[in-house]
Design an enzyme around this catalytic site. Structure first.
Site, PDB file in Angstrom:
ATOM      1  N   GLY A  69      -2.375  40.880  10.776  1.00 49.08           N
ATOM      2  CA  GLY A  69      -2.203  42.297  10.466  1.00 49.08           C
ATOM      3  C   GLY A  69      -1.002  42.848  11.193  1.00 49.08           C
ATOM      4  O   GLY A  69       0.017  42.169  11.353  1.00 49.08           O
ATOM      5  N   SER A  77      -8.422  34.887   2.730  1.00 48.30           N
ATOM      6  CA  SER A  77      -7.856  36.088   3.350  1.00 48.30           C
ATOM      7  C   SER A  77      -6.697  36.619   2.516  1.00 48.30           C
ATOM      8  O   SER A  77      -5.872  35.858   2.011  1.00 48.30           O
ATOM      9  CB  SER A  77      -7.365  35.775   4.767  1.00 48.30           C
ATOM     10  OG  SER A  77      -6.524  36.810   5.219  1.00 48.30           O
ATOM     11  N   HIS A  96      -5.643  44.157  23.411  1.00 49.98           N
ATOM     12  CA  HIS A  96      -6.346  45.384  23.784  1.00 49.98           C
ATOM     13  C   HIS A  96      -7.610  44.928  24.505  1.00 49.98           C
ATOM     14  O   HIS A  96      -8.214  43.927  24.124  1.00 49.98           O
ATOM     15  CB  HIS A  96      -6.673  46.206  22.524  1.00 49.98           C
ATOM     16  CG  HIS A  96      -7.405  47.500  22.778  1.00 49.98           C
ATOM     17  ND1 HIS A  96      -7.216  48.271  23.898  1.00 49.98           N
ATOM     18  CD2 HIS A  96      -8.329  48.144  22.027  1.00 49.98           C
ATOM     19  CE1 HIS A  96      -7.996  49.353  23.827  1.00 49.98           C
ATOM     20  NE2 HIS A  96      -8.679  49.291  22.697  1.00 49.98           N
TER      21      HIS A  96
HETATM   22  P1  NAD Z   1      -5.056  44.963  11.747  1.00 48.11           P
HETATM   23  O1  NAD Z   1      -6.216  45.707  11.228  1.00 48.11           O
HETATM   24  O2  NAD Z   1      -3.692  45.392  11.395  1.00 48.11           O
HETATM   25  O3  NAD Z   1      -5.135  43.438  11.334  1.00 48.11           O
HETATM   26  C1  NAD Z   1      -6.215  42.645  11.569  1.00 48.11           C
HETATM   27  C2  NAD Z   1      -6.072  41.330  10.833  1.00 48.11           C
HETATM   28  O4  NAD Z   1      -7.239  40.595  11.144  1.00 48.11           O
HETATM   29  C3  NAD Z   1      -6.049  41.450   9.309  1.00 48.11           C
HETATM   30  O5  NAD Z   1      -4.764  41.546   8.791  1.00 48.11           O
HETATM   31  C4  NAD Z   1      -6.695  40.151   8.915  1.00 48.11           C
HETATM   32  O6  NAD Z   1      -5.737  39.100   8.964  1.00 48.11           O
HETATM   33  C5  NAD Z   1      -7.713  39.919  10.010  1.00 48.11           C
HETATM   34  N1  NAD Z   1      -9.069  40.434   9.702  1.00 48.11           N
HETATM   35  C6  NAD Z   1      -9.422  41.654   9.257  1.00 48.11           C
HETATM   36  N2  NAD Z   1     -10.748  41.775   9.117  1.00 48.11           N
HETATM   37  C7  NAD Z   1     -11.245  40.570   9.484  1.00 48.11           C
HETATM   38  C8  NAD Z   1     -12.569  40.039   9.553  1.00 48.11           C
HETATM   39  N3  NAD Z   1     -13.639  40.782   9.202  1.00 48.11           N
HETATM   40  N4  NAD Z   1     -12.714  38.778   9.992  1.00 48.11           N
HETATM   41  C9  NAD Z   1     -11.660  38.021  10.346  1.00 48.11           C
HETATM   42  N5  NAD Z   1     -10.379  38.454  10.292  1.00 48.11           N
HETATM   43  C10 NAD Z   1     -10.193  39.715   9.861  1.00 48.11           C
HETATM   44  O7  NAD Z   1      -5.246  44.897  13.345  1.00 48.11           O
HETATM   45  P2  NAD Z   1      -4.183  45.287  14.464  1.00 48.11           P
HETATM   46  O8  NAD Z   1      -3.920  46.752  14.421  1.00 48.11           O
HETATM   47  O9  NAD Z   1      -3.042  44.324  14.428  1.00 48.11           O
HETATM   48  O10 NAD Z   1      -5.072  45.032  15.766  1.00 48.11           O
HETATM   49  C11 NAD Z   1      -5.251  43.754  16.318  1.00 48.11           C
HETATM   50  C12 NAD Z   1      -5.415  43.909  17.823  1.00 48.11           C
HETATM   51  O11 NAD Z   1      -4.212  44.438  18.366  1.00 48.11           O
HETATM   52  C13 NAD Z   1      -6.523  44.876  18.220  1.00 48.11           C
HETATM   53  O12 NAD Z   1      -7.132  44.400  19.395  1.00 48.11           O
HETATM   54  C14 NAD Z   1      -5.778  46.161  18.495  1.00 48.11           C
HETATM   55  O13 NAD Z   1      -6.437  47.023  19.382  1.00 48.11           O
HETATM   56  C15 NAD Z   1      -4.510  45.604  19.112  1.00 48.11           C
HETATM   57  N6  NAD Z   1      -3.354  46.486  19.095  1.00 48.11           N
HETATM   58  C16 NAD Z   1      -2.954  47.082  17.928  1.00 48.11           C
HETATM   59  C17 NAD Z   1      -1.824  47.890  17.906  1.00 48.11           C
HETATM   60  C18 NAD Z   1      -1.336  48.527  16.630  1.00 48.11           C
HETATM   61  O14 NAD Z   1      -0.371  49.273  16.702  1.00 48.11           O
HETATM   62  N7  NAD Z   1      -1.878  48.278  15.459  1.00 48.11           N
HETATM   63  C19 NAD Z   1      -1.088  48.085  19.089  1.00 48.11           C
HETATM   64  C20 NAD Z   1      -1.490  47.434  20.262  1.00 48.11           C
HETATM   65  C21 NAD Z   1      -2.630  46.641  20.244  1.00 48.11           C
END
Ligand code: NAD
Ligand code: MG
Length: 337
Positions: free
Chosen positions: A26, A51, A108
């Protein structure tokens, strides 16, 4: 004073000697995986069969396997699936495949700090958390810079967890901008507080309340939209560049006088008291338990709120206006695959 690290503090060879699985593709996952690959790290992306993100990851030249295979093969596992998904994902797919000396990484602290994941004592547990959305983590890296990044160590089984985290941070571009050492508790609690009280919750509620106040008083929704939402970006850019002094210097004296006399009437002693209540809910784990319970019962409040906000006049008006702004690439949740 916080401890800061830069490029000279990281040994790039530590992470290139390891096998890294990035779980999820993601916002953060795509940026980490691509930056690692470009830094010469041996990386695979772990995605469940079927996926929606598999195509995008392989199109980007990455090796994609299922999470079990990725966990089995890797000795460094970065968990970048959504926070609320991590506990089940970890216990079903990762925990059975962990080996002594492996490193578990997070971006996180939510799952670890609130005990939804409890790794065995013989693995390292650390955090590498860019302070920016994934598309910036990727774009800044490609442009030769990076996003400021937090590192923290929760469990140091090997004695080298921090060095490994710094090497990983270096490979995704973080040390170019500066890496700050923190703890899982501090990162998690301040992050939740920020998004609830100001960045998301506070700002969203101010936008809606001020829009409704103007429209209820008979002003045109288009005028209200420009005033309370569109112009917010211009002000935030000033704050970002030079803090409150620079913002106040850049707006008119009239705006500055209105700021200093009226702002404190919006954020009152009651508001500050409520901020402390919200912080207490975060620190006690009450918010985390509430959110996991919401997720595990199908996220009814989240789904209802998504439908409600789409129908709110500020959103309906805004969508129409953004479509007429050629300089702006208007976005909706459907644009995000
Ligand atoms: P996201 O929602 O953008 O992506 C998550 C990815 O996980 C999806 O693209 C998919 O590949 C997979 N996924 C989704 N649902 C799933 C499921 N049920 N089972 C298995 N895989 C699944 O997430 P993100 O925003 O990149 O967040 C990921 C981590 O990074 C989190 O811990 C978040 O707190 C942290 N984080 C995010 C940001 C941000 O700006 N988005 C910034 C800093 C830290
Ligand atoms: Mg955040």
């Amino acid at each position: 004073m916080v401890q800061m690290y830069y490029e000279n503090d990281a040994d790039p060879a530590l992470i290139t000697r390891r096998k890294v699985a990035v779980m999820g593709f993601g916002s953060q996952g795509h940026a980490h995986a691509l930056n690692l690959k470009d830094s010469g790290v041996d990386v695979v992306v772990g995605l469940r069969e079927g996926s929606r993100r598999t195509q995008a990851a392989s199109d980007a030249g990455l090796k994609v396997v299922d999470p079990e295979t990725a966990a089995e093969w890797a000795d460094v596992i970065m968990i970048l699936v959504p926070d609320q998904v991590q506990a089940d994902f970890y216990s079903e797919l990762i925990a059975p495949r962990l080996q002594t000396g492996d490193t578990l990484l997070f971006a996180h602290g939510f799952s670890i700090h609130f005990d939804f994941i409890d790794p065995p004592p013989d693995v390292d547990v650390a955090m590498v958390a860019p302070k920016g959305p994934g598309h910036l983590v990727r774009r800044q890296f490609v442009e030769g810079s990076g996003v400021p990044t937090l590192v923290a160590v929760h469990q140091d089984a090997t004695g080298s967890a921090l060095d490994l985290a710094l090497s990983y941070a270096n490979a995704i571009g973080g040390t170019r901008a500066g890496v700050i050492e923190t703890t899982f508790a501090e990162e998690t609690e301040t992050d939740l507080f920020g998004e609830q009280v100001i960045l998301c919750g506070g700002v969203d509620s101010l936008i809606q309340a001020s829009f409704e106040t103007l429209v209820d008083a008979g002003y045109e929704p288009e005028m209200a939209y420009f005033e309370v939402l569109h112009e917010l970006k211009l002000i935030v850019d000033l704050l970002f560049e030079g803090g409150i002094e620079w913002m106040r210097h850049s707006v008119s004296d009239t705006a500055e006088y209105g700021d200093i006399t009226r702002g404190p009437r919006i954020v009152t002693d009651d508001t500050r008291a409520e901020m402390r209540v919200i912080l207490d809910e975060i620190r006690s784990g009450a918010f985390a338990r509430e959110w996991m319970a919401e997720y595990r019962t199908g996220a009814p409040r989240l789904k209802a709120a998504r439908a409600d906000i789409a129908a709110h006049p500020v959103e309906v008006t805004g969508k129409r206006l953004r479509d007429m702004m050629p300089f702006l690439v208007a976005k909706t949740p459907e644009d995000d695959v």
